[in-house]
Motif scaffolding. Structure first.
Motif, PDB file in Angstrom:
ATOM      1  N   ARG A 152      12.956  30.204  63.916  1.00  0.00           N
ATOM      2  CA  ARG A 152      14.069  29.281  64.156  1.00  0.00           C
ATOM      3  C   ARG A 152      15.365  30.043  64.414  1.00  0.00           C
ATOM      4  O   ARG A 152      16.153  29.672  65.278  1.00  0.00           O
ATOM      5  CB  ARG A 152      14.243  28.338  62.961  1.00  0.00           C
ATOM      6  CG  ARG A 152      13.352  27.141  62.968  1.00  0.00           C
ATOM      7  CD  ARG A 152      13.829  26.087  61.966  1.00  0.00           C
ATOM      8  NE  ARG A 152      14.111  26.608  60.648  1.00  0.00           N
ATOM      9  CZ  ARG A 152      13.210  26.767  59.673  1.00  0.00           C
ATOM     10  NH1 ARG A 152      11.955  26.449  59.904  1.00  0.00           N
ATOM     11  NH2 ARG A 152      13.566  27.218  58.494  1.00  0.00           N
ATOM     12  N   SER A 182       8.570  31.272  59.903  1.00  0.00           N
ATOM     13  CA  SER A 182       9.120  30.105  60.590  1.00  0.00           C
ATOM     14  C   SER A 182      10.648  30.128  60.591  1.00  0.00           C
ATOM     15  O   SER A 182      11.278  29.760  61.588  1.00  0.00           O
ATOM     16  CB  SER A 182       8.615  28.815  59.951  1.00  0.00           C
ATOM     17  OG  SER A 182       8.975  28.776  58.592  1.00  0.00           O
ATOM     18  N   SER A 183      11.259  30.578  59.482  1.00  0.00           N
ATOM     19  CA  SER A 183      12.731  30.655  59.482  1.00  0.00           C
ATOM     20  C   SER A 183      13.218  31.753  60.432  1.00  0.00           C
ATOM     21  O   SER A 183      14.246  31.596  61.078  1.00  0.00           O
ATOM     22  CB  SER A 183      13.259  30.879  58.072  1.00  0.00           C
ATOM     23  OG  SER A 183      12.805  32.094  57.548  1.00  0.00           O
ATOM     24  N   LYS A 239      17.275  29.798  67.979  1.00  0.00           N
ATOM     25  CA  LYS A 239      18.408  28.884  67.831  1.00  0.00           C
ATOM     26  C   LYS A 239      19.311  28.997  69.053  1.00  0.00           C
ATOM     27  O   LYS A 239      19.618  30.087  69.514  1.00  0.00           O
ATOM     28  CB  LYS A 239      19.186  29.251  66.565  1.00  0.00           C
ATOM     29  CG  LYS A 239      20.354  28.337  66.278  1.00  0.00           C
ATOM     30  CD  LYS A 239      20.958  28.648  64.934  1.00  0.00           C
ATOM     31  CE  LYS A 239      21.765  29.913  64.979  1.00  0.00           C
ATOM     32  NZ  LYS A 239      22.538  30.164  63.788  1.00  0.00           N
TER      33      LYS A 239
END
Length: 158
Positions: free
Chosen positions: A94, A90-91, A98
């Motif tokens: 993101r 998930s990071s 972004k």
């Protein structure tokens, strides 16, 4: 580890004679290069790196002796050139999604052609467009256009 180094050596040593010759190195690099012929300098560099007694063959002992140093160099290179690491999917998602505002707008970004075939006529303004607001630069018109505009200015519509 020692098992991984032995496994790597056996995977390169295709004929199983206990030595890696230049043809086996070439074959290994060919598979690494995606079945394209590797540059001869890369083949020679690999053999020179591992063949310590310069007999043209790489023994298991030579391979085991040189491998930790190569692994250390690779780790240092990765540390030096690595990008940001993430802890979870998930990071990473993101980070990749972004929104980052580009340094220049689209007119600046696409101001130059991407290929040489696109250079002709690529967002070049004509001299009339470049000099549109400059009072010192008169518009160049053909004689018929000048005559027609003078007729319209005088009130006679032809």
């Amino acid at each position: 580890s020692e098992e991984e180094i032995l496994k790597a050596f056996k995977s390169i040593d295709k004929d199983g004679n206990g030595y890696i010759n230049i043809d086996e190195v070439r074959y290994m690099l060919t598979t690494l290069y995606g079945m394209k012929e590797p540059p001869e300098e890369d083949v020679k560099r690999f053999v020179k790196r591992f063949d310590q007694n310069q007999d043209g063959k790489i023994s298991l002992e030579e391979f085991q002796k040189a491998m930790p140093e190569v692994q250390k160099e690779v780790r240092e290179e990765i540390k030096k050139n690595s990008a940001a690491s993430t802890k979870s999917h998930s990071s990473l998602h993101r980070l990749r999604r972004k929104h980052v505002r580009s340094a220049a707008g689209p007119t600046k970004k696409f101001a130059t052609p991407m290929t040489t075939a696109q250079e002709i006529g690529w967002q070049q303004k004509s001299t009339a467009e470049q000099n549109k607001n400059d009072p010192k630069m008169p518009k160049n018109s053909c004689q018929e256009t000048v005559f027609a505009s003078d007729m319209i200015k005088s009130g006679i519509y032809y």
